[in-house]
Design a protein around this motif. Structure first.
Motif, mmCIF file in Angstrom:
data_model
loop_
_atom_site.group_PDB
_atom_site.id
_atom_site.type_symbol
_atom_site.label_atom_id
_atom_site.label_comp_id
_atom_site.label_asym_id
_atom_site.label_seq_id
_atom_site.Cartn_x
_atom_site.Cartn_y
_atom_site.Cartn_z
ATOM 1 N N THR A 168 0.734 -1.092 -0.051
ATOM 2 C CA THR A 168 -0.196 -0.167 0.294
ATOM 3 C C THR A 168 0.758 1.339 -0.055
ATOM 4 O O THR A 168 2.195 1.330 0.439
ATOM 5 N N SER A 169 0.080 1.991 -0.821
ATOM 6 C CA SER A 169 1.134 3.801 -0.103
ATOM 7 C C SER A 169 -0.203 4.818 -0.166
ATOM 8 O O SER A 169 -1.335 4.716 -0.602
ATOM 9 N N VAL A 170 0.370 6.192 0.445
ATOM 10 C CA VAL A 170 -0.277 6.725 0.344
ATOM 11 C C VAL A 170 -0.130 8.558 -0.165
ATOM 12 O O VAL A 170 1.301 8.666 -0.059
ATOM 13 N N HIS A 171 -0.378 8.675 -0.678
ATOM 14 C CA HIS A 171 -0.437 10.027 -1.681
ATOM 15 C C HIS A 171 -0.867 10.807 -1.136
ATOM 16 O O HIS A 171 -2.894 11.397 -1.278
ATOM 17 N N GLN A 172 -0.390 12.052 -0.603
ATOM 18 C CA GLN A 172 -0.967 13.445 -0.502
ATOM 19 C C GLN A 172 -0.881 14.808 -0.634
ATOM 20 O O GLN A 172 0.460 14.501 -1.221
ATOM 21 N N TYR A 173 -0.970 15.667 -1.453
ATOM 22 C CA TYR A 173 -0.950 16.717 -2.332
ATOM 23 C C TYR A 173 -1.202 17.849 -1.158
ATOM 24 O O TYR A 173 -2.642 18.060 -0.622
#
Length: 272
Positions: free
Chosen positions: A231-236
């Motif tokens: 899993t990965s988390v992308h936060q802009y």
């Protein structure tokens, strides 16, 4: 993979796109544009407007991609409950996407009713309503119900979704560029944007890791996957990327089929 060279191809059509945007405004007098599309036909456009600093006040472009009565009522509220105040960009590759077609048919009926309330006959009202629409769809009428509708009803111009460019890869296709032009992007800025995008696209095809940052990221995630990182988390960060989040989620859901987000096997029709 036609999206790889799409920016350079689109640079050839900038004048045509700006002319169509101006003509649509002139033939109805409506200054606002409502984009009716779902998935890539909506998220890519929202993203492109935001990163280019356009429609910040929401006074030029609206979006509708729902089917429920509350969302439709809120959409109409944004138009001041006056469907004549807007033109409508209908974006669908096949022209038969349920959400898009449902919204289009509702608005078409309301436009015709509004013109008849002004004293026009049913036939006159139908012609007046048609002036508010422009279609972005497959150029082949045999493949697209929307193209057939556009041709039969005499809608303005020819905007199309290019062959081999899926909706989620269509940030530089006609629906996005037309909306940017309608929202006031300078023509020279659009040309500079397309040229820069093509330059980056070309760099992303080289095997030289000193140049190709996209390839380095791909190697990183492939290595992570092989080593059990699932899993990965992308936060802009920053309001400029508010609409990028939805686009990224769609890219991930539809491009990487074995992430945890896909475990439930949610059908595409439920993504929205």
């Amino acid at each position: 993979m036609n999206w790889v060279n799409l920016p350079s191809e689109q640079a050839k059509r900038v004048d045509e796109i700006y002319t169509l945007a101006e003509n649509l405004k002139n033939q109805t007098g409506a200054s606002k544009l409502s984009v009716m599309g779902i998935g890539g036909s909506k998220h890519t456009v929202e993203h492109m407007l935001s990163i280019n600093g356009l429609n910040i006040k929401g006074d030029k472009i609206e979006f509708y991609s729902d089917v429920d009565s509350i969302s439709f009522a809120r959409f109409l509220h944004k138009l001041g409950n006056d469907v004549l105040s807007s033109n409508y960009l209908i974006a669908s590759k096949s022209g038969s996407t349920f959400e898009t077609k449902d919204g289009f048919l509702r608005i078409q009926k309301m436009l015709e009713d509004a013109y008849m309330a002004k004293g026009q006959s049913a036939e006159e009202a139908k012609k007046s309503a048609a002036k508010h629409f422009i279609a972005v769809t497959d150029k082949n009428a045999e493949k697209s119900e929307l193209r057939r509708t556009s041709n039969e009803q005499g809608w303005l111009g020819d905007l199309f979704i290019h062959d081999d460019v899926g909706g989620r890869f269509s940030a530089f296709d006609d629906h996005a560029l037309f909306t940017l032009a309608y929202a006031g992007m300078k023509k020279e800025d659009m040309i500079s944007m397309l040229n820069a995008a093509q330059e980056i696209s070309t760099e992303s095809l080289t095997a030289d890791l000193d140049i190709n940052d996209a390839l380095k990221e791909g190697i990183f995630w492939a290595d992570a996957k092989l080593n059990g990182i699932l899993t990965s988390v992308h936060q802009y960060m920053g309001s400029i990327f508010e609409n990028t989040v939805y686009w990224h989620a769609q890219m991930q859901n539809e491009s990487v089929k074995d992430t945890l987000k896909q475990v439930a096997k949610v059908p595409d029709a439920m993504h929205h």
